[in-house]
Design an enzyme around this catalytic site. Structure first.
Site, PDB file in Angstrom:
ATOM      1  CD  GLU A 454      -3.140  -0.946   1.943  1.00  0.00           C
ATOM      2  OE1 GLU A 454      -3.606   0.119   2.472  1.00  0.00           O
ATOM      3  OE2 GLU A 454      -4.101  -2.148   2.099  1.00  0.00           O
TER       4      GLU A 454
HETATM    5  C1  FAD Z   1       3.075  -9.442   0.703  1.00  0.00           C
HETATM    6  C2  FAD Z   1       2.717  -8.582  -0.361  1.00  0.00           C
HETATM    7  C3  FAD Z   1       1.266  -8.627  -0.835  1.00  0.00           C
HETATM    8  C4  FAD Z   1       1.122  -7.794  -1.872  1.00  0.00           C
HETATM    9  N1  FAD Z   1      -0.322  -7.533  -2.257  1.00  0.00           N
HETATM   10  C5  FAD Z   1      -0.565  -7.104  -3.339  1.00  0.00           C
HETATM   11  C6  FAD Z   1      -1.761  -7.462  -4.037  1.00  0.00           C
HETATM   12  O1  FAD Z   1      -2.853  -7.919  -3.467  1.00  0.00           O
HETATM   13  N2  FAD Z   1      -2.222  -6.622  -4.926  1.00  0.00           N
HETATM   14  C7  FAD Z   1      -1.021  -5.747  -5.831  1.00  0.00           C
HETATM   15  O2  FAD Z   1      -1.359  -5.358  -6.922  1.00  0.00           O
HETATM   16  N3  FAD Z   1       0.069  -5.778  -5.395  1.00  0.00           N
HETATM   17  C8  FAD Z   1       0.333  -6.618  -4.051  1.00  0.00           C
HETATM   18  N4  FAD Z   1       1.546  -6.123  -3.557  1.00  0.00           N
HETATM   19  C9  FAD Z   1       2.704  -5.566  -4.068  1.00  0.00           C
HETATM   20  C10 FAD Z   1       2.981  -4.150  -3.532  1.00  0.00           C
HETATM   21  O3  FAD Z   1       2.095  -3.199  -3.718  1.00  0.00           O
HETATM   22  C11 FAD Z   1       4.496  -3.633  -4.202  1.00  0.00           C
HETATM   23  O4  FAD Z   1       5.230  -4.877  -3.624  1.00  0.00           O
HETATM   24  C12 FAD Z   1       4.890  -2.412  -3.717  1.00  0.00           C
HETATM   25  O5  FAD Z   1       4.097  -1.623  -4.678  1.00  0.00           O
HETATM   26  C13 FAD Z   1       6.250  -2.103  -3.826  1.00  0.00           C
HETATM   27  O6  FAD Z   1       6.615  -2.707  -5.149  1.00  0.00           O
HETATM   28  P1  FAD Z   1       8.122  -3.276  -5.491  1.00  0.00           P
HETATM   29  O7  FAD Z   1       8.002  -4.351  -4.478  1.00  0.00           O
HETATM   30  O8  FAD Z   1       8.067  -3.652  -7.061  1.00  0.00           O
HETATM   31  O9  FAD Z   1       9.045  -2.538  -5.144  1.00  0.00           O
HETATM   32  P2  FAD Z   1       9.862  -1.372  -5.957  1.00  0.00           P
HETATM   33  O10 FAD Z   1       8.913  -0.588  -6.566  1.00  0.00           O
HETATM   34  O11 FAD Z   1      11.118  -1.794  -6.728  1.00  0.00           O
HETATM   35  O12 FAD Z   1      10.555  -0.438  -4.894  1.00  0.00           O
HETATM   36  C14 FAD Z   1      11.789  -0.776  -4.111  1.00  0.00           C
HETATM   37  C15 FAD Z   1      12.310   0.179  -3.169  1.00  0.00           C
HETATM   38  O13 FAD Z   1      12.345   1.680  -3.924  1.00  0.00           O
HETATM   39  C16 FAD Z   1      11.634   2.901  -3.263  1.00  0.00           C
HETATM   40  N5  FAD Z   1      11.222   3.523  -4.403  1.00  0.00           N
HETATM   41  C17 FAD Z   1      10.743   3.358  -5.456  1.00  0.00           C
HETATM   42  N6  FAD Z   1      10.490   4.532  -5.954  1.00  0.00           N
HETATM   43  C18 FAD Z   1      10.733   5.421  -5.135  1.00  0.00           C
HETATM   44  C19 FAD Z   1      10.836   6.925  -5.409  1.00  0.00           C
HETATM   45  N7  FAD Z   1      10.422   7.634  -6.531  1.00  0.00           N
HETATM   46  N8  FAD Z   1      11.474   7.623  -4.459  1.00  0.00           N
HETATM   47  C20 FAD Z   1      11.870   6.936  -3.344  1.00  0.00           C
HETATM   48  N9  FAD Z   1      11.794   5.778  -3.206  1.00  0.00           N
HETATM   49  C21 FAD Z   1      11.403   5.137  -3.961  1.00  0.00           C
HETATM   50  C22 FAD Z   1      10.408   1.857  -2.382  1.00  0.00           C
HETATM   51  O14 FAD Z   1      10.061   2.655  -1.514  1.00  0.00           O
HETATM   52  C23 FAD Z   1      11.218   0.761  -2.112  1.00  0.00           C
HETATM   53  O15 FAD Z   1      11.834   1.018  -0.999  1.00  0.00           O
HETATM   54  C24 FAD Z   1       2.054  -6.984  -2.513  1.00  0.00           C
HETATM   55  C25 FAD Z   1       3.412  -7.181  -1.934  1.00  0.00           C
HETATM   56  C26 FAD Z   1       3.741  -7.921  -0.909  1.00  0.00           C
HETATM   57  C27 FAD Z   1       5.015  -7.986  -0.415  1.00  0.00           C
END
Ligand code: FAD
Length: 764
Positions: A454
């Protein structure tokens, strides 16, 4: 005569404005348009989502405490209370977290069935669609209570009730879609999931490459149906492995211009039934030893008619707006509930454990180092509960405060992270050895999940809180941006002219107020009308709120669009806004409970902590601000060398830890709706039962301690031997000795950890 004078007056005003526009505003307008950061449509939609609330007053340097305190005290209805005390109790009694997370890696079928029949999947769905129609406060409290027993089951309940098909249909669906799906979703006949995240699109979810193409196709044996051909590859989707109705976000395209002139129609949410051909679903990810179901989901050339779009044709391209609007409220409910659950659970268990566990012949909670960790847990839990109920009260008053919920999501999960780390430290090896006796390990493992979902935390802090906050909470910036982005430049200039002069007056008056209140040590700052014990803190917070208003304006003026790229700077101003909000929540919670004397150490600890964080945020903002000629005088005004906001003092922390180790009304109130067992066979019950017995044993143990000091009983004897010696020296009676033996047995049992054979561990 009067009419002529009126015309002359209006004419003069008109001329004055035209001259002002031509000679001054025009140049400011040009400069303003050039420094505006480029903003995509999706960014604009995200910023426009939701409402503002108390945070806007805090941002503008006018907290309006009296009006704020008059907000209704959040309360649960009798029906909601009854559900918590019956259905939720019954559910929690069915849960065995070790079995769920280690042996079955799934929630038992009996629990799934109970969740469906008791209505856990329709907490917000209106009664007319078969749901429970509970408030946000109720659903948060339900999730929180379940999480103190099983994180996996709490997540299983939380997800369908937050951002997912039910919420989307409820807010944006057609009447037909509501009639068709809501009843089934509320009763768990349809199991939902929401699929947005893709391997190449996480935080930047608007960059998804999953696609739907408008075309004609065959559906249910019918040919030439107008619809979409969908291709997607999603991952991390909670409940996907068992989902029967997928809320799917894709970019919709119309290359043949069947629907109109546009080719790219934008992000659109589609309701995809699991049983249509082309879907690959069922495999699982394994998120840090948690057993809630989560997995990938893929679709190849899936064809669906247009009426499967949430809101049908009217809502094509509105997907991102729908998501951010739902998230604006949703993220104030679910993850704050999980975070508060962690705090409350740690408060109870650590308070009891720190008293029961002895080293060097003393309860470990009496050592200053442990007391500090304990106080962190207590103070942060107080802030968590205060912030939780305040944010929920806004949502239940039908606000959708996007900045406040971003603050809650980020800070509450971070507080929970600190709490769980401190709880692990206090428990030492007892927290590390996993097994049925361990009541912390799975929460510790699950912590990064709350941080990531979220809106991942780093991004939420750096981009959302101040980025969105400054634009939404500032009285003029948002409209000025709109004026600068207008196609009709003359109209834009006219609108800008009306705003910018008022903006200048706002900035100047804030600057004057900052200087005045800085020089007068904030003694004339706004406080509350009623006599409050915390007047001085109200004034300090008012001062910091004025400082934030001024510093934000200066930062935006000097850095313009660069402030967005200077993430650390805007994150620090976001911290200031956040801790102003959290401190307000603490004061409101205390006010709503009649400012009880018993709470004072906790309230003081929280307010000192928040002011320290505000001080810290400003300090590092000034230190890193690129223009030191401006930063230094500002720093001198906001943080004059003679004014310091230290962390809560050691004595205060020790007082908190002492309170946490004893029974009290505060302990019961603050940790209300935790699953509390006194069954010595239960993981938490074992600690609670031994701790309760210790309250009765303490006077006897004190007698034995005195005898040790007097040299009657040998200091090096173990507890059992000491009791025997106390009996033989007639320091305790036979019945008392028996009671002490029973207590010591329970105490030692509460310290034990699990042991497994290789076979038991691997299940082979
Ligand atoms: C257990 C679990 C359940 C989930 N359930 C769902 C679901 O039901 N439906 C769904 O659609 N998604 C779901 N997700 C996905 C979740 O919303 C994403 O994991 C999240 O949006 C982060 O994306 P990412 O993991 O690819 O990290 P990334 O986007 O790769 O981010 C990696 C890091 O970079 C940082 N970052 C990225 N961009 C910036 C910026 N511009 N400035 C500063 N920092 C930045 C982030 O804060 C993070 O710390 C789930 C994830 C998990 C782990």
């Amino acid at each position: 005569m009067g009419v002529i004078s009126l015309y002359l007056h209006l004419g003069f005003l008109y001329m004055f404005r035209k001259i002002r526009q031509a000679l001054i505003t025009r140049f400011i307008f040009k400069w303003f348009s050039s420094v505006l950061p480029p903003m995509s449509i999706t960014e604009r939609q995200a910023i426009a989502a939701g409402d503002t609330w108390q945070e806007a007053n805090l941002f503008r340097g006018k907290p309006q405490w009296q009006k704020f305190l008059a907000n209704p005290k959040p309360t649960l209805t009798p029906v909601e209370l009854n559900f918590l005390n019956t259905e939720v109790e019954e559910l929690c009694a069915m849960l065995n977290e070790w079995q769920i997370t280690h042996q079955n890696y799934d929630v038992p079928t009996s629990v799934w069935n109970y969740l469906k029949t008791a209505g856990f999947f329709g907490l917000h769905v209106p009664k007319k669609y078969g749901g429970l129609e509970f408030s946000a406060l109720a659903s948060s409290t339900i999730v929180q209570k379940i999480a103190t027993k099983s994180l996996s089951v709490a997540v299983t309940v939380m997800v369908p009730n937050s951002l997912g098909p039910a919420e989307l249909i409820l807010h944006y669906g057609t009447e037909q879609q509501k009639d068709l799906y809501l009843h089934k979703l509320a009763k768990g006949v349809e199991m939902p999931c929401f699929a947005l995240t893709a391997p190449d699109a996480g935080s930047d979810a608007t960059s998804i490459t999953d696609e739907g193409v408008i075309c004609y196709g065959e559906f249910n044996g019918q040919k030439n149906v107008l619809g979409m051909r969908l291709n997607w590859n999603k991952r991390y989707i909670t409940l996907a492995p068992v989902a029967t109705l997928i809320g799917l976000a894709v970019k919709l395209r119309d290359p043949d211009k069947i629907l109109g002139v546009d080719v790219d129609l934008g992000i659109t949410v589609i309701l995809v039934p699991r049983d249509v051909p082309g879907i690959e679903i069922g495999k699982r990810h394994f998120p840090l030893n948690q057993a809630f179901l989560n997995g990938p989901i893929r679709g190849k050339d899936v064809f669906l008619p247009l009426d499967y779009i949430v809101g049908e044709r009217e809502m094509i391209g509105s997907g991102w707006k729908m998501l951010v609007e739902c998230l604006a409220a949703g993220r104030g409910i679910s993850l704050p509930a999980l975070s508060t659950a962690m705090g409350k659970h740690a408060f109870r268990c650590c308070g009891a454990y720190a008293k029961l566990r002895q080293q060097f012949n003393l309860s470990i909670g009496k050592f200053e180092g442990v007391a500090s960790a304990l106080a962190n847990i207590g103070g942060l839990t107080y802030m968590l509960e205060a912030t939780r109920v305040l944010t929920l009260s806004a949502i239940d008053q039908n606000f959708s405060p996007s900045v406040v919920t971003a603050i809650s999501k980020y800070h509450m999960t971070e507080m929970a992270r600190h709490i769980i780390n401190d709880a692990m430290d206090i428990h030492g090896g007892r927290g590390i050895m996993l097994g049925p006796r361990n009541y912390l390990g799975r929460l510790y493992e699950g912590m990064p999940i709350s941080i990531t979902v979220e809106g991942a935390n780093i991004l939420t802090r750096c981009l959302m809180i101040f980025g969105q906050g400054a634009i939404r909470c500032h009285p003029y910036i948002r409209q000025e941006i709109e004026a600068a982005s207008m196609q009709d430049k003359a109209q834009g200039l006219d609108m800008f002219d009306r705003l910018i002069w008022r903006h200048m007056w706002y900035s100047i008056s804030n600057g004057v107020r900052l200087v005045w209140h800085s020089l007068t040590c904030a003694v004339f700052c706004e406080a509350v009308e009623d006599k409050s014990f915390w007047q001085i803190y109200y004034r300090r917070l008012s001062f910091m709120s004025i400082a934030l208003a001024s510093v934000s304006d200066v930062a935006m003026l000097i850095l313009g669009g660069n402030l967005k790229r200077k993430e650390n700077l805007s994150a620090r101003l976001g911290d200031v806004l956040s801790y102003l909000y959290i401190a307000s929540a603490v004061l409101k919670y205390d006010y709503d409970h009649g400012e009880p004397k018993e709470d004072r150490p906790f309230v003081r600890w929280c307010l000192d902590f928040c002011l320290h964080q505000i001080h810290h945020g400003f300090k590092y903002f000034f230190l890193n601000f690129p223009n030191q000629f401006i930063a230094k005088p500002l720093q001198w005004l906001v943080l004059p060398p003679w004014r310091n906001y230290p962390k809560p003092k050691d004595d205060l922390s020790i007082e908190l830890s002492r309170i946490m180790m004893e029974p009290s009304e505060l302990r019961e109130r603050l940790t209300a709706y935790c699953v509390v067992s006194t069954d010595p066979q239960d993981a938490v019950g074992r600690i609670e039962a031994a701790w309760l017995k210790m309250q009765l044993a303490e006077p006897l143990l004190n007698k034995i301690d005195l005898a040790v000091k007097q040299g009657i009983i040998e200091r090096t004897s173990n507890a059992y031997k000491k009791i025997k010696l106390a009996l033989s020296n007639k320091i305790v009676t036979e019945t008392e000795a028996e009671f002490l033996f029973a207590f010591e047995h329970m105490r030692l049992d509460a310290m034990q950890v699990d042991e497994f054979t290789q076979q038991e561990l691997t299940g082979k």
